[in-house]
Scaffold this motif. Structure first.
Motif: not given
Length: 346
Positions: A21-22, A24, A278-282
């Motif tokens: 999921r994206e 933050a 900012d968000s990233r896939p985690t």
């Protein structure tokens, strides 16, 4: 550990793959409290000293700008009316004096042209005219000042036996505090008698740690949750960041502005602000997949049908019903998301 696929215990286990999921990055979460927007609050002061005749608004009342909220019987009102009447009379007298000085100067000028008077008489008439003109200007300034005071007090020089000063609400809003009662005599015009605030917008005052203040800027949007409304999220905007750090708590005050059109948010309510970067896939796992074992979070990884392995994980900040996993499992690996406590003691 082995759990036979056909056993009753296996039927109680729910297994799902780890999802991506994206999430933050550099999220800031800080406690706060609802407060009054200082730009939408006013403390009512008396314009003059006097005796309170009536208090026309009580705590909790909604008032409009310009609405009467206090009535005041003041000797200063009588003095203001008398001063205005005297100023009008002085202005009329000064006008009459100037008219006479103009006529005298015209007559003296005509006589001087026919050599009927001396030059000093001519100069004297000119001087009288200049003094009369200056006196008229002074009288007009005094009259303007007197009328201006009557205008501020909303009085008219009508000769009323008991002029009453009406004190009006400076802004629209709700009356939060009343510190006066009818019959009291107040001569301290610097003491607030009433507090009125516009609560259609409120501020959330939050204490953000020193280490996270670099992540927040004025004008950015934040998410707000409140103890009074569990499960709901609200949006606000950073209106101000304090210039000074609190040396005791090592935090900086951040003020968040939010709409309150329905009046649900009341001053002193507890809140929490969340600012996401900012968000990233985690990789994320459901909250129910985490089992605490000796104070450490673990999940149960399915190695094969009916075969499970304990796996210690490092978790991020909870996001709703899911928790980011910093390390310990990868996306796509199958874990027990419900019923993991049944495997804890095996």
């Amino acid at each position: 550990m082995v759990v036979p696929p056909d056993s009753p215990q296996a039927a109680q286990l729910k297994i799902e793959p780890v999802r991506m999921r994206e999430i933050a990055v550099d999220e800031v979460t800080a406690p706060g409290r609802v407060g009054i927007d200082p730009n939408r609050s006013s403390r009512l002061l008396l314009p003059v000293a006097g005796r309170i005749v009536a208090v026309l608004a009580k705590v909790g009342d909604a008032v409009e700008q310009g609405q009467r909220v206090l009535s005041l019987d003041s000797p200063d009102a009588d003095a203001a009316i008398a001063a205005a009447i005297q100023a009008e009379a002085a202005e009329r007298q000064a006008q009459s004096t100037l008219s006479k000085a103009d006529a005298d100067l015209a007559r003296t000028t005509e006589l001087y042209e026919h050599h009927a008077v001396a030059q000093k008489d001519m100069l004297g008439a000119q001087n009288d005219q200049a003094q009369a003109r200056a006196a008229l200007e002074t009288a007009r300034a005094a009259l303007y000042q007197a009328k201006r005071k009557l205008e501020l007090l909303e009085l008219k020089p009508s000769g009323e036996p008991r002029p009453i000063v009406q004190v009006r609400a400076p802004i629209s809003g709700k009356v939060l505090e009343v510190n006066v009662a009818p019959g009291e005599y107040r001569n301290d015009t610097g003491t607030p008698l009433m507090t009125i605030a516009d609560l259609s917008r409120v501020w959330i005052a939050s204490d953000v740690p020193e280490s996270a203040i670099r992540l927040i800027r004025v004008g950015e949007r934040v998410t707000i949750t409140m103890v009074a409304y569990p499960g709901e999220e609200f949006e606000g905007r950073v209106a101000r960041i304090a210039d000074v750090l609190d040396p005791q708590t090592r935090t900086v005050k951040v003020y968040v502005e939010m709409a309150n059109l329905r009046g649900r948010f009341r001053p002193e309510m507890f809140a929490t602000i969340r600012h996401a970067g900012d968000s990233r896939p985690t990789p994320v796992v459901p909250v129910g997949a985490i089992v605490q074992e000796y104070g450490r979070p673990i999940v149960f990884l399915e190695r094969a049908p009916g075969r499970f392995e304990r796996r210690e994980v490092v978790l991020g900040t909870r996001a709703g019903e899911f928790i980011p996993v910093v390390s310990g499992v990868r996306a796509g690996e199958r874990i027990v998301v419900d019923g993991g406590v049944l495997l804890k003691d095996r």
